[in-house]
Enzyme design. Structure first.
Site, PDB file in Angstrom:
ATOM      1  N   GLY A 163       0.795  -1.283  -0.312  1.00 62.84           N
ATOM      2  CA  GLY A 163      -0.201   0.107  -0.068  1.00 62.84           C
ATOM      3  C   GLY A 163       1.104   1.347  -0.187  1.00 62.84           C
ATOM      4  O   GLY A 163       0.723   2.007  -0.831  1.00 62.84           O
ATOM      5  N   HIS A 164       1.953   1.688   0.774  1.00 66.44           N
ATOM      6  CA  HIS A 164       3.088   2.287   0.483  1.00 66.44           C
ATOM      7  C   HIS A 164       3.853   2.698  -0.381  1.00 66.44           C
ATOM      8  O   HIS A 164       3.775   3.955  -0.426  1.00 66.44           O
ATOM      9  CB  HIS A 164       3.735   2.163   2.209  1.00 66.44           C
ATOM     10  N   GLN A 186      -0.502  10.558  17.493  1.00 67.98           N
ATOM     11  CA  GLN A 186      -2.162  10.330  17.401  1.00 67.98           C
ATOM     12  C   GLN A 186      -3.011   8.998  17.312  1.00 67.98           C
ATOM     13  O   GLN A 186      -4.003   8.375  16.981  1.00 67.98           O
ATOM     14  CB  GLN A 186      -2.372   9.981  15.683  1.00 67.98           C
ATOM     15  N   ASP A 203      -7.962   5.420   4.455  1.00 66.51           N
ATOM     16  CA  ASP A 203      -7.615   5.845   5.193  1.00 66.51           C
ATOM     17  C   ASP A 203      -8.752   6.909   4.907  1.00 66.51           C
ATOM     18  O   ASP A 203      -8.462   8.253   4.319  1.00 66.51           O
ATOM     19  CB  ASP A 203      -6.664   6.446   6.045  1.00 66.51           C
ATOM     20  N   ARG A 237      -0.634  -3.202  10.364  1.00 63.63           N
ATOM     21  CA  ARG A 237      -1.250  -3.827  11.353  1.00 63.63           C
ATOM     22  C   ARG A 237      -2.451  -5.599  10.997  1.00 63.63           C
ATOM     23  O   ARG A 237      -2.345  -6.217  12.343  1.00 63.63           O
ATOM     24  CB  ARG A 237      -3.076  -3.433  11.800  1.00 63.63           C
TER      25      ARG A 237
HETATM   26  P1  AMP Z   1       0.445   4.484   7.689  1.00 61.35           P
HETATM   27  O1  AMP Z   1       1.569   3.876   7.513  1.00 61.35           O
HETATM   28  O2  AMP Z   1      -0.938   3.310   8.357  1.00 61.35           O
HETATM   29  O3  AMP Z   1       0.386   5.524   8.819  1.00 61.35           O
HETATM   30  O4  AMP Z   1       0.167   4.695   5.870  1.00 61.35           O
HETATM   31  C1  AMP Z   1       0.636   5.694   5.520  1.00 61.35           C
HETATM   32  C2  AMP Z   1       0.007   5.856   3.740  1.00 61.35           C
HETATM   33  O5  AMP Z   1      -0.210   5.157   3.835  1.00 61.35           O
HETATM   34  C3  AMP Z   1      -1.276   6.402   4.373  1.00 61.35           C
HETATM   35  O6  AMP Z   1      -1.847   7.801   3.151  1.00 61.35           O
HETATM   36  C4  AMP Z   1      -2.346   5.628   4.325  1.00 61.35           C
HETATM   37  O7  AMP Z   1      -3.511   5.576   3.812  1.00 61.35           O
HETATM   38  C5  AMP Z   1      -1.406   4.804   3.181  1.00 61.35           C
HETATM   39  N1  AMP Z   1      -1.859   3.245   2.842  1.00 61.35           N
HETATM   40  C6  AMP Z   1      -1.578   2.572   4.266  1.00 61.35           C
HETATM   41  N2  AMP Z   1      -2.092   1.565   3.976  1.00 61.35           N
HETATM   42  C7  AMP Z   1      -2.764   1.416   2.312  1.00 61.35           C
HETATM   43  C8  AMP Z   1      -3.548   0.682   1.517  1.00 61.35           C
HETATM   44  N3  AMP Z   1      -3.815  -0.829   2.073  1.00 61.35           N
HETATM   45  N4  AMP Z   1      -3.296   0.929   0.249  1.00 61.35           N
HETATM   46  C9  AMP Z   1      -3.476   2.032  -0.133  1.00 61.35           C
HETATM   47  N5  AMP Z   1      -3.132   2.774   0.676  1.00 61.35           N
HETATM   48  C10 AMP Z   1      -2.771   2.807   1.787  1.00 61.35           C
END
Ligand code: AMP
Length: 284
Positions: free
Chosen positions: A36-37, A61, A150, A187
C-alpha cells in the site's frame, strides 16, 4: 537515497531541490511499509521530480490504550523498500525532534472528526492533522500522497489544506489489497492465521454493498444493515462501526443519490482493522 533525522537537514535538501525547480512529492507514513505504501510512493515518483517519504510513528495520534509502543517498527526493511521504488529521501525524526518537551500547539479540523474513527478514537484526528501540518511545514511538498484506505483521514486532511490555505495538492491513491481481498495494513501482522481468515469478512461485506447498489438498491439503511449482518456472521469479528455517509462530505444519508462511503471497523482479537468502499447509484 538520503536519510535525514533532523528537520534542518531535510529543509536544506528541499531548498536545494526547489531552487532547481523540482516538483516535490511527499508520502507520510508510520513505517512497517507494505505494498500500500509502495503504491503511494510509485505514484509520487510518476507525478513528481523528487520524492520524500517520512517514517515516523506519531505518538499524538494514538489513544492512551492503543498500540503506540507495540506498533511494528521495521526500519531496515523499510529503507530497502523505499530504495527499491526510487525514493530520493527518507525523513526519520525521533520523537523529541518532532515534539520538544515544551511543545503544545494543535491543529484541529471541526465537523468531520466526530464520526467513524473519530468517535471511537476521540484524539486520533487532531494527532494526525497536527503531525501532518508539521510535516508539510518541514517538507513543503507540492503534492502529498495518501491512501483511500483511510478515507476519513483523506477527507479531514483535504479540509485542513483548504481551510488553512496550505499551498499543496493532496493526491488520493486507491486501496491496495492482498490477493484474497484483505486491505494491506501494517497491523495485519498482528493477526493469527485464524483471525486473518476471519478478517476477509470485511471485504466480503463491503462487496455486498456494492452488489446491492449495482442492482439498484437505493435505501442506504438497508445496504448498511446488509453489511453489518454479513460481518455479524463471523464470530471472530467484534464490530466497532458500520456506517454510511456522503463522500466526501461525510454527511448522514438515507437515499443513494450520490457517492456514499460505507466504512467499517472491527476488532479481530485485539487488532482493530478498517476498510471501506464508495458506492454509487446504479447506472453511473
Ligand atoms: P500509515 O503508515 O498506516 O500511517 O499509512 C501511511 C499512508 O499509507 C496513508 O496515507 C495510508 O492511507 C496509506 N495506506 C496504508 N495502507 C494502505 C492500503 N492498503 N492501500 C492504500 N494506501 C494505504
Amino acid at each position: 537515497m538520503k536519510i535525514f533525522e533532523k528537520v534542518a537537514d531535510v529543509r536544506e535538501f528541499v531548498t536545494n531541490a526547489k531552487r532547481q525547480g523540482k516538483v516535490i512529492g511527499f508520502v507520510p507514513t508510520m513505517g512497517a511499509l507494505h505494498e500500500g505504501h509502495l503504491t503511494l510512493m510509485r505514484e509520487a515518483k510518476k507525478q513528481c521530480d523528487v520524492v520524500i517519504v517520512s517514517i515516523f510513528v506519531n505518538p499524538t495520534q494514538f489513544g492512551p490504550n492503543e498500540d503506540y509502543a507495540a506498533y511494528p517498527r521495521t526500519w531496515q526493511q523499510d529503507l530497502e523498500l523505499c530504495q527499491s521504488v526510487g525514493v530520493d529521501a527518507v525523513l526519520h525524526p525521533d520523537k523529541d525532534e518532532m515534539y520538544p518537551e515544551d511543545w503544545g500547539t494543535w491543529v484541529e479540523v471541526e465537523g468531520l472528526t466526530g464520526v467513524l474513527c473519530g468517535r471511537s478514537r476521540p484524539t486520533h484526528f487532531r494527532g494526525v492533522t497536527t503531525v501532518v501540518t508539521k510535516l508539510f511545514n518541514i517538507v513543503q511538498p507540492d503534492k502529498a500522497f495518501f491512501g483511500q484506505k483511510d478515507a476519513q483521514q483523506v477527507v479531514v486532511l483535504m479540509k485542513m489544506v483548504r481551510d488553512l490555505n496550505m499551498p499543496l495538492e493532496i493526491v488520493v491513491v486507491p486501496i491496495v489489497r492482498d490477493e484474497d481481498g484483505l486491505a494491506k495494513s501494517s497491523r495485519n501482522g498482528y493477526l493469527t492465521a485464524e483471525q486473518r481468515k476471519a478478517a476477509l469478512v470485511l471485504r466480503r461485506a463491503l462487496n455486498r454493498a456494492d452488489v446491492l447498489a449495482r442492482q439498484g438498491e437505493s435505501n442506504v439503511d438497508f445496504i448498511q444493515s446488509a453489511v453489518r449482518a454479513c460481518i455479524e456472521l463471523e464470530p471472530l469479528a467484534d464490530i466497532d462501526y458500520v456506517e454510511a455517509y456522503t463522500f466526501p462530505g461525510l454527511q448522514p444519508v438515507t437515499e443513494l443519490q450520490q457517492k456514499v462511503l460505507i466504512a467499517v471497523a472491527a476488532k479481530f482479537g485485539t487488532t482493530r482493522l478498517i476498510d471501506n468502499i464508495i458506492i454509487e447509484p446504479a447506472g453511473r
